[in-house]
Design a protein around this motif. Structure first.
Motif, PDB file in Angstrom:
ATOM      1  N   TYR A 108       0.839  -1.203   0.000  1.00  0.00           N
ATOM      2  CA  TYR A 108       0.000   0.000   0.000  1.00  0.00           C
ATOM      3  C   TYR A 108       0.874   1.253   0.000  1.00  0.00           C
ATOM      4  N   THR A 112       1.439   4.019  -3.035  1.00  0.00           N
ATOM      5  CA  THR A 112       1.141   5.434  -2.797  1.00  0.00           C
ATOM      6  C   THR A 112       2.341   6.310  -3.138  1.00  0.00           C
ATOM      7  N   THR A 147      -6.350   6.021  -3.392  1.00  0.00           N
ATOM      8  CA  THR A 147      -7.358   5.198  -4.047  1.00  0.00           C
ATOM      9  C   THR A 147      -6.710   4.102  -4.887  1.00  0.00           C
ATOM     10  N   THR A 150      -5.334   1.459  -2.641  1.00  0.00           N
ATOM     11  CA  THR A 150      -6.417   0.640  -2.082  1.00  0.00           C
ATOM     12  C   THR A 150      -6.918  -0.367  -3.102  1.00  0.00           C
ATOM     13  N   TYR A 154      -6.472  -4.176  -2.148  1.00  0.00           N
ATOM     14  CA  TYR A 154      -7.720  -4.720  -1.600  1.00  0.00           C
ATOM     15  C   TYR A 154      -7.747  -6.249  -1.632  1.00  0.00           C
ATOM     16  N   ASP A 157      -6.102  -7.530   1.444  1.00  0.00           N
ATOM     17  CA  ASP A 157      -6.932  -7.362   2.647  1.00  0.00           C
ATOM     18  C   ASP A 157      -8.053  -8.403   2.674  1.00  0.00           C
TER      19      ASP A 157
END
Length: 163
Positions: A108, A112, A147, A150, A154, A157
């Motif tokens: 993540y 970013t 975003t 993510t 995702y 996660d």
């Protein structure tokens, strides 16, 4: 590519270059360098905050009745819980579960760090702003970078939640 900053006026005090002058002409980091830096920053942040996270989670699940019903958590109570963990399980218990947290935050943070400058430059160019963009452009670039990270992380996660 990145545009060079305009030359700075010399104060006349010294003919040598300062650290500011040297950094103004440093090349932009490559995307891979940003990925590594972002991943390292995310991992380090998780490792350094792991003891706080561990105590917070214990209070949230209220293991061992750490909080009375309707009671609140105080810094003194949190410190007491950390001391109890160390006394009962050893100091390394404060970092239990950190590997999984690092595994999730590393990609993540890396994503970013890698995509933010691309979004910022594209938005600044689209709106005819200086290369660094204004505060709204930087905010939007940060939101888009978060975003993107993510969306890419995702599935990790989801796998974690199902395990």
């Amino acid at each position: 590519g990145a545009m060079a900053d305009p030359p700075r006026a010399s104060s006349g005090a010294s003919a040598s270059t300062s650290a500011d002058d040297a950094s103004a002409h440093a090349p932009e980091p490559l995307a891979m360098e940003r990925l590594v830096a972002g991943g390292a920053a995310g991992a380090l942040s998780r490792v350094l905050t792991a003891p706080i996270d561990r105590v917070k989670i214990l209070f949230q699940v209220n293991r061992d009745g750490l909080v009375a019903p309707g009671g609140s958590v105080t810094p003194v109570a949190a410190l007491g819980a950390a001391r109890r963990i160390v006394a009962q399980e050893g100091v390394t218990a404060l970092w239990r579960g950190t590997g999984a947290a690092v595994t999730r935050i590393l990609p993540y943070s890396a994503t970013t760090f890698a995509v933010y400058p691309m979004y910022n430059a594209a938005l600044a160019h689209a709106f005819g702003e200086p290369e660094s963009g204004d505060i709204v452009t930087r905010f939007a670039a940060g939101a888009l970078a978060g975003t993107t990270a993510t969306v890419f992380t995702y599935p990790l996660d989801l796998l974690h939640a199902r395990s």
